[in-house]
Design a protein around this motif. Sequence first.
Motif, PDB file in Angstrom:
ATOM      1  N   ARG A  79       0.912  -1.162  -0.166  1.00  0.00           N
ATOM      2  CA  ARG A  79      -0.072   0.127   0.126  1.00  0.00           C
ATOM      3  C   ARG A  79       0.874   1.297  -0.024  1.00  0.00           C
ATOM      4  NH1 ARG A  79      -5.325  -1.175  -1.419  1.00  0.00           N
ATOM      5  NH2 ARG A  79      -6.083  -2.566  -0.038  1.00  0.00           N
ATOM      6  N   LEU A  80       2.203   1.195   0.595  1.00  0.00           N
ATOM      7  CA  LEU A  80       2.988   2.393   0.757  1.00  0.00           C
ATOM      8  C   LEU A  80       3.559   2.717  -0.755  1.00  0.00           C
ATOM      9  CD1 LEU A  80       4.361   4.376   2.318  1.00  0.00           C
ATOM     10  CD2 LEU A  80       6.350   2.830   2.837  1.00  0.00           C
ATOM     11  N   ARG A  81       3.777   1.746  -1.431  1.00  0.00           N
ATOM     12  CA  ARG A  81       4.193   1.843  -2.892  1.00  0.00           C
ATOM     13  C   ARG A  81       3.173   2.458  -3.759  1.00  0.00           C
ATOM     14  NH1 ARG A  81       5.142   0.377  -7.648  1.00  0.00           N
ATOM     15  NH2 ARG A  81       7.205   0.266  -8.942  1.00  0.00           N
ATOM     16  N   GLN A  82       2.227   1.812  -3.577  1.00  0.00           N
ATOM     17  CA  GLN A  82       0.589   2.465  -4.294  1.00  0.00           C
ATOM     18  C   GLN A  82       0.546   3.556  -3.909  1.00  0.00           C
ATOM     19  OE1 GLN A  82      -2.383  -0.355  -3.168  1.00  0.00           O
ATOM     20  NE2 GLN A  82      -2.346  -1.312  -5.078  1.00  0.00           N
ATOM     21  N   TYR A  83       0.448   4.028  -2.547  1.00  0.00           N
ATOM     22  CA  TYR A  83       0.285   5.560  -2.264  1.00  0.00           C
ATOM     23  C   TYR A  83       1.535   6.505  -3.004  1.00  0.00           C
ATOM     24  CZ  TYR A  83      -0.464   9.876   0.123  1.00  0.00           C
ATOM     25  OH  TYR A  83      -0.652  11.093   0.559  1.00  0.00           O
ATOM     26  N   ALA A  84       3.022   6.042  -2.781  1.00  0.00           N
ATOM     27  CA  ALA A  84       3.738   6.742  -3.410  1.00  0.00           C
ATOM     28  C   ALA A  84       3.416   7.089  -4.895  1.00  0.00           C
ATOM     29  CB  ALA A  84       5.143   6.073  -3.262  1.00  0.00           C
ATOM     30  N   VAL A  85       3.300   5.841  -5.911  1.00  0.00           N
ATOM     31  CA  VAL A  85       2.995   6.158  -7.103  1.00  0.00           C
ATOM     32  C   VAL A  85       1.689   7.145  -7.497  1.00  0.00           C
ATOM     33  CG1 VAL A  85       2.306   4.800  -9.311  1.00  0.00           C
ATOM     34  CG2 VAL A  85       4.067   3.944  -7.662  1.00  0.00           C
ATOM     35  N   PHE A  86       0.708   6.985  -6.548  1.00  0.00           N
ATOM     36  CA  PHE A  86      -0.615   7.657  -6.736  1.00  0.00           C
ATOM     37  C   PHE A  86      -0.363   8.973  -6.477  1.00  0.00           C
ATOM     38  CE2 PHE A  86      -4.484   9.511  -4.676  1.00  0.00           C
ATOM     39  CZ  PHE A  86      -5.427   9.102  -5.791  1.00  0.00           C
ATOM     40  N   VAL A  91       0.904  14.515  -8.523  1.00  0.00           N
ATOM     41  CA  VAL A  91       1.674  15.649  -8.554  1.00  0.00           C
ATOM     42  C   VAL A  91       1.968  16.273 -10.059  1.00  0.00           C
ATOM     43  CG1 VAL A  91       4.075  16.511  -8.527  1.00  0.00           C
ATOM     44  CG2 VAL A  91       3.105  15.369  -6.647  1.00  0.00           C
ATOM     45  N   ALA A  92       1.771  15.247 -10.888  1.00  0.00           N
ATOM     46  CA  ALA A  92       2.011  15.331 -12.418  1.00  0.00           C
ATOM     47  C   ALA A  92       0.691  16.018 -12.838  1.00  0.00           C
ATOM     48  CB  ALA A  92       2.043  13.943 -13.149  1.00  0.00           C
ATOM     49  N   GLY A  93      -0.750  15.768 -12.253  1.00  0.00           N
ATOM     50  CA  GLY A  93      -1.705  16.166 -12.477  1.00  0.00           C
ATOM     51  C   GLY A  93      -1.708  17.876 -12.162  1.00  0.00           C
ATOM     52  N   ALA A  94      -1.209  18.214 -11.020  1.00  0.00           N
ATOM     53  CA  ALA A  94      -1.065  19.467 -10.647  1.00  0.00           C
ATOM     54  C   ALA A  94       0.029  20.169 -11.435  1.00  0.00           C
ATOM     55  CB  ALA A  94      -0.198  19.460  -9.011  1.00  0.00           C
ATOM     56  N   LEU A  95       1.079  19.730 -11.978  1.00  0.00           N
ATOM     57  CA  LEU A  95       1.768  20.237 -12.857  1.00  0.00           C
ATOM     58  C   LEU A  95       1.446  20.410 -14.175  1.00  0.00           C
ATOM     59  CD1 LEU A  95       5.322  18.046 -12.482  1.00  0.00           C
ATOM     60  CD2 LEU A  95       4.489  20.455 -11.432  1.00  0.00           C
ATOM     61  N   VAL A  96       0.193  19.702 -14.654  1.00  0.00           N
ATOM     62  CA  VAL A  96      -0.532  20.082 -15.948  1.00  0.00           C
ATOM     63  C   VAL A  96      -1.216  21.300 -15.447  1.00  0.00           C
ATOM     64  CG1 VAL A  96      -2.475  19.344 -17.222  1.00  0.00           C
ATOM     65  CG2 VAL A  96      -0.507  17.579 -16.749  1.00  0.00           C
ATOM     66  N   GLN A  97      -1.957  21.411 -14.498  1.00  0.00           N
ATOM     67  CA  GLN A  97      -2.677  22.690 -14.279  1.00  0.00           C
ATOM     68  C   GLN A  97      -1.724  23.930 -14.239  1.00  0.00           C
ATOM     69  OE1 GLN A  97      -4.829  20.512 -10.652  1.00  0.00           O
ATOM     70  NE2 GLN A  97      -6.303  22.214 -11.340  1.00  0.00           N
ATOM     71  N   LEU A  98      -0.573  23.790 -13.495  1.00  0.00           N
ATOM     72  CA  LEU A  98       0.187  25.097 -13.554  1.00  0.00           C
ATOM     73  C   LEU A  98       0.712  25.267 -14.924  1.00  0.00           C
ATOM     74  CD1 LEU A  98       2.296  24.136 -10.334  1.00  0.00           C
ATOM     75  CD2 LEU A  98       0.485  26.070 -10.493  1.00  0.00           C
ATOM     76  N   LEU A  99       1.012  24.208 -15.782  1.00  0.00           N
ATOM     77  CA  LEU A  99       1.393  24.706 -17.300  1.00  0.00           C
ATOM     78  C   LEU A  99       0.374  25.120 -17.886  1.00  0.00           C
ATOM     79  CD1 LEU A  99       3.660  23.886 -19.329  1.00  0.00           C
ATOM     80  CD2 LEU A  99       2.471  21.904 -19.917  1.00  0.00           C
ATOM     81  N   CYS A 100      -1.063  24.770 -17.545  1.00  0.00           N
ATOM     82  CA  CYS A 100      -1.935  25.564 -18.469  1.00  0.00           C
ATOM     83  C   CYS A 100      -2.016  26.742 -17.880  1.00  0.00           C
ATOM     84  CB  CYS A 100      -3.282  24.612 -18.142  1.00  0.00           C
ATOM     85  SG  CYS A 100      -3.626  23.234 -18.977  1.00  0.00           S
ATOM     86  N   GLY A 124      -7.203  23.316 -17.228  1.00  0.00           N
ATOM     87  CA  GLY A 124      -6.143  22.442 -16.547  1.00  0.00           C
ATOM     88  C   GLY A 124      -6.775  21.311 -15.641  1.00  0.00           C
ATOM     89  N   MET A 125      -7.814  21.627 -15.017  1.00  0.00           N
ATOM     90  CA  MET A 125      -8.396  20.712 -14.228  1.00  0.00           C
ATOM     91  C   MET A 125      -8.804  19.538 -15.086  1.00  0.00           C
ATOM     92  SD  MET A 125      -9.171  19.337 -11.363  1.00  0.00           S
ATOM     93  CE  MET A 125      -9.388  20.424  -9.992  1.00  0.00           C
ATOM     94  N   ALA A 126      -9.372  19.769 -16.208  1.00  0.00           N
ATOM     95  CA  ALA A 126      -9.969  18.637 -17.119  1.00  0.00           C
ATOM     96  C   ALA A 126      -8.886  17.874 -17.533  1.00  0.00           C
ATOM     97  CB  ALA A 126     -10.834  19.289 -18.538  1.00  0.00           C
ATOM     98  N   LEU A 127      -7.764  18.486 -18.162  1.00  0.00           N
ATOM     99  CA  LEU A 127      -6.808  17.677 -18.616  1.00  0.00           C
ATOM    100  C   LEU A 127      -6.107  16.797 -17.621  1.00  0.00           C
ATOM    101  CD1 LEU A 127      -5.106  20.388 -20.824  1.00  0.00           C
ATOM    102  CD2 LEU A 127      -6.380  18.173 -21.974  1.00  0.00           C
ATOM    103  N   ALA A 128      -5.714  17.448 -16.481  1.00  0.00           N
ATOM    104  CA  ALA A 128      -5.193  16.729 -15.188  1.00  0.00           C
ATOM    105  C   ALA A 128      -6.101  15.481 -14.765  1.00  0.00           C
ATOM    106  CB  ALA A 128      -4.948  17.903 -14.022  1.00  0.00           C
ATOM    107  N   THR A 129      -7.364  15.718 -14.749  1.00  0.00           N
ATOM    108  CA  THR A 129      -8.409  14.704 -14.385  1.00  0.00           C
ATOM    109  C   THR A 129      -8.155  13.585 -15.265  1.00  0.00           C
ATOM    110  OG1 THR A 129      -9.912  16.347 -13.382  1.00  0.00           O
ATOM    111  CG2 THR A 129     -10.755  14.089 -13.791  1.00  0.00           C
ATOM    112  N   VAL A 130      -7.867  13.970 -16.544  1.00  0.00           N
ATOM    113  CA  VAL A 130      -7.860  12.757 -17.483  1.00  0.00           C
ATOM    114  C   VAL A 130      -6.446  11.894 -17.270  1.00  0.00           C
ATOM    115  CG1 VAL A 130      -7.289  12.078 -19.840  1.00  0.00           C
ATOM    116  CG2 VAL A 130      -9.127  13.672 -19.328  1.00  0.00           C
ATOM    117  N   LEU A 131      -5.296  12.841 -16.951  1.00  0.00           N
ATOM    118  CA  LEU A 131      -4.154  12.423 -16.698  1.00  0.00           C
ATOM    119  C   LEU A 131      -4.247  11.296 -15.277  1.00  0.00           C
ATOM    120  CD1 LEU A 131      -1.110  11.964 -16.970  1.00  0.00           C
ATOM    121  CD2 LEU A 131      -0.900  14.040 -15.528  1.00  0.00           C
ATOM    122  N   ARG A 132      -4.807  11.774 -14.299  1.00  0.00           N
ATOM    123  CA  ARG A 132      -5.096  11.137 -13.010  1.00  0.00           C
ATOM    124  C   ARG A 132      -5.804   9.848 -13.361  1.00  0.00           C
ATOM    125  NH1 ARG A 132      -5.924  16.818 -10.764  1.00  0.00           N
ATOM    126  NH2 ARG A 132      -3.874  17.225  -9.610  1.00  0.00           N
TER     127      ARG A 132
END
Length: 167
Positions: A79-86, A91-100, A124-132
């Motif tokens: 579960r710890l590894r899953q959480y780290a990847v999650f 974070v990648a989704g947040a970066l997409v929003q900042l990039l937009c 940004g939220m729409a694109l980040a949600t697809v990525l997430r």
Amino acid sequence: MSWISLRARLRSLGPELLGFAAAGICAYAVDLGLFIWLRGPVGLDPLTAKSLSFVAGCSVAYAGNALGTYRRKAAGVSRLRQYAVFFAVNVAGALVQLLCIAVSHYGLGLTSQRADTVSGAGVGMALATVLRFWGTRTLVFRVSGRTAGTSSDRTAGREATEATWTG
């Protein structure tokens, strides 16, 4: 791929999409509520408040997905590894929003508060949600095809796709 098979595939994703959305809405409420509380009565600076609320929101989203939407999917990792990847996917989704916001504000010169809101919280939220969604279902909660159904994936007589609430 025909329209009929595409429609059938999208229909089969319905329960998964609803569960993902429910976990996301709860996470968003925690993120926003905690941010407002940390900025207001607690008096933290905006970056500290947002960092703490982001971690809390990610934790709620992970719990909702791990114990709800994807409870029957076992990735064969802790579960710890899953959480780290999650967390990394979020974070990648947040970066997409900042990039937009950066592209809109600095690249296109759309500098109003409304433009920043549309680019960050809308596009940004729409694109980040697809990525997430993609990252959550393919990187965090997936069943490995090469090991599924082997004796190492069985836990107390259950197939690997039936995870328990406690992992």
